[in-house]
Design a protein around this motif. Structure first.
Motif, PDB file in Angstrom:
ATOM      1  N   LEU A   1       1.172 -37.089 -44.111  1.00  0.00           N
ATOM      2  CA  LEU A   1       0.547 -35.944 -43.434  1.00  0.00           C
ATOM      3  C   LEU A   1       1.503 -35.366 -42.403  1.00  0.00           C
ATOM      4  O   LEU A   1       1.655 -34.156 -42.264  1.00  0.00           O
TER       5      LEU A   1
ATOM      6  N   LYS B   1       4.647 -35.458 -42.440  1.00  0.00           N
ATOM      7  CA  LYS B   1       5.768 -34.785 -43.100  1.00  0.00           C
ATOM      8  C   LYS B   1       5.330 -33.475 -43.754  1.00  0.00           C
ATOM      9  O   LYS B   1       6.141 -32.800 -44.383  1.00  0.00           O
ATOM     10  N   GLY B   2       4.034 -33.162 -43.651  1.00  0.00           N
ATOM     11  CA  GLY B   2       3.574 -31.876 -44.181  1.00  0.00           C
ATOM     12  C   GLY B   2       2.862 -31.960 -45.518  1.00  0.00           C
ATOM     13  O   GLY B   2       2.653 -30.943 -46.193  1.00  0.00           O
ATOM     14  N   PHE B   3       2.449 -33.184 -45.915  1.00  0.00           N
ATOM     15  CA  PHE B   3       1.739 -33.334 -47.192  1.00  0.00           C
ATOM     16  C   PHE B   3       0.517 -32.425 -47.251  1.00  0.00           C
ATOM     17  O   PHE B   3      -0.247 -32.323 -46.302  1.00  0.00           O
ATOM     18  N   SER B   4       0.326 -31.764 -48.387  1.00  0.00           N
ATOM     19  CA  SER B   4      -0.909 -31.007 -48.629  1.00  0.00           C
ATOM     20  C   SER B   4      -1.075 -30.824 -50.125  1.00  0.00           C
ATOM     21  O   SER B   4      -0.102 -30.580 -50.838  1.00  0.00           O
ATOM     22  N   LEU B   5      -2.307 -30.958 -50.599  1.00  0.00           N
ATOM     23  CA  LEU B   5      -2.585 -30.671 -52.011  1.00  0.00           C
ATOM     24  C   LEU B   5      -2.781 -29.169 -52.217  1.00  0.00           C
ATOM     25  O   LEU B   5      -3.192 -28.735 -53.278  1.00  0.00           O
TER      26      LEU B   5
ATOM     27  N   ILE C   1      -5.560 -31.270 -42.270  1.00  0.00           N
ATOM     28  CA  ILE C   1      -4.322 -30.485 -42.342  1.00  0.00           C
ATOM     29  C   ILE C   1      -4.334 -29.254 -41.413  1.00  0.00           C
ATOM     30  O   ILE C   1      -3.309 -28.962 -40.788  1.00  0.00           O
TER      31      ILE C   1
ATOM     32  N   ARG D   1       1.549 -28.891 -34.972  1.00  0.00           N
ATOM     33  CA  ARG D   1       3.003 -28.838 -35.151  1.00  0.00           C
ATOM     34  C   ARG D   1       3.576 -27.603 -34.449  1.00  0.00           C
ATOM     35  O   ARG D   1       4.586 -27.673 -33.749  1.00  0.00           O
TER      36      ARG D   1
END
Lengths: 367, 67
Positions: A144, A146-150, B11, B18
């Motif tokens: 997450l 590191k920018g994980f996204s589905l 997210i 960020r």
């Protein structure tokens, strides 16, 4: 003033935890298996069995709790104008991840919710599961960060949002109108069940309040570590506390590593099974309970995840992947656990989750 | 502007945080499409010292974060 802020922030989520814990205690008292008043993985596995998707005779029953949760969440979403038909966020990947979350949970013998309920019954074999769940969540958090996204979901026609609730209504109709088409366990956990109306009512109540409060077993630990937000964790702890107190009052609390109901003492595989479930839940954006709630809110991706989980349950029992409970036969204590097929499946599951995690990191231009 | 519409939990919060931590902007707009994301982003932004206003924008929500 400070008290007001506390109540505003934690009141609803703690209430939700108490309701879920109380519902679990009531369902067990009414006939559900011990330390399994509620278990999303177990109940979806029982439904898979009732439909003949697997042939494990001890775990077949169309548990009304699951339709209840989805429909309760849908009702709440409509009342509070949060029902939105959405879909399109990597549904195939979600199906596969859901499938392995289920396999991990069944290796441990319970979803994250049952893990908490087992802890609340004094089942110390669940501690390895809790540690594994935490480890899996921490692995998910790495991706997450590191920018994980589905990827994003998009608005879709209302019909997509009704897909899983409609399936759930269909399952209820089968149970009530055409039970002859279904399989019902005559022994084992599947044969232990509360009266269907009690199960349905408990499911509706849990679905409703879980939708309002955003209760999520994976979200609690995730938010605590990722963003130092303890709101959802309060719900997790409230379930644990409620079930512990309830079991103590009713004389069902047994603090021990051995002879726990539907549990095994192969701690390494409890740890790894729940690590798989935890990591997968982070990739999916919520635990198995939360997937049911999201599907009730009209989220088609969560609906596909639930179908993936049901498929995972069928696979787990058709290929002998699920954990076997410790048991006492003729006075001899026999340690259960996981066979080599289950161990291999867990390892494959980790490889799949790693692949999904790496393949959905942002490209260089997006980072 | 952060467009976090349609993203799974958590997210939207990760994306917002960020930007807030990297660039510490005096003002940031965040688009989300679910009430739960409004709540989560609001909590996160407030904990970082921002004031938050939310307004519906069609089926979505626009959050304005100011310091």
């Amino acid at each position: 003033m400070r008290e007001n802020t506390f109540v505003r922030r934690y009141g609803l989520i703690i209430l939700a935890g108490v309701v879920v814990g109380a519902a679990a205690l009531i369902l067990t008292a009414a006939g559900n298996p011990k330390n399994m008043g509620f278990c999303i993985a177990c109940f979806e596995r029982d439904i898979a069995g009732a439909l003949g998707l697997h042939g494990a005779g001890k775990v077949q029953y169309l548990r009304p709790e699951i339709p209840g949760i989805v429909l309760g969440a849908m009702l709440s979403a409509f009342v509070f104008r949060e029902f939105k038909a959405r879909a399109g966020s990597c549904p195939a990947s979600r199906f596969v991840v859901g499938l392995f979350v289920m396999i991990g949970a069944l290796v441990f013998l319970g979803c994250p919710l049952r893990m908490v309920i087992r802890l609340g019954g004094g089942d110390l074999t669940a501690v390895a599961g809790l540690l594994g769940f935490l480890a899996g969540i921490l692995a998910g958090i790495v991706f997450l960060k590191k920018g994980f996204s589905l990827g994003r979901a998009y608005p879709v026609k209302m019909g997509e949002g009704f897909a899983l609730p409609a399936v759930m209504l269909g399952l209820l109709a089968l149970l009530l109108l055409a039970p002859g088409l279904l399989k019902f366990s005559e022994e084992g956990p599947g044969s232990m069940r509360a009266f269907w109306l009690i199960s349905l009512a408990a499911g509706l109540a849990v679905g409703f309040i879980a939708q309002r409060s955003r209760l999520c077993m994976a979200g609690g630990l995730r938010d605590a570590f990722l963003i130092q937000d303890f709101t959802l964790l309060a719900g997790f702890l409230a379930i644990w506390a409620t079930v512990t107190v309830g079991n103590l009052i009713m004389g069902n609390y047994s603090l021990s590593m051995t002879s726990q109901p539907i549990a095994h003492s192969q701690h390494l595989w409890s740890f790894l099974g729940m690590a798989l479930a935890g990591w997968g839940s982070i990739l999916l954006g919520g635990c198995p309970l939360r997937q049911l709630i999201l599907a009730g809110e009209g989220n088609g991706d969560a609906a596909v995840t639930v179908l993936g989980m049901v498929t995972g349950a069928a696979i787990a029992h058709n290929f002998g992947l699920a954990g076997n409970a410790d048991s006492a036969v003729d006075g001899v204590y026999k340690v259960g656990g996981v066979g080599s097929a289950g161990m291999i499946a867990v390892v494959i599951g980790f490889a799949v989750l790693l692949a999904v995690s790496l393949l959905h990191l942002p490209g260089k231009e997006e980072a | 502007m952060v467009d976090a519409r349609g993203q799974s939990c958590p997210i939207p919060v990760v994306m917002t945080r960020r930007v807030l931590e990297k660039e510490t902007p005096a003002r940031l707009e965040v688009l989300v499409d679910a009430q739960v994301a409004v709540e989560n982003v609001t909590r996160c932004a407030r904990s970082l010292g921002y004031q938050v206003t939310a307004e519906p924008q069609g089926a979505d929500f626009k959050l304005t974060l100011t310091k």
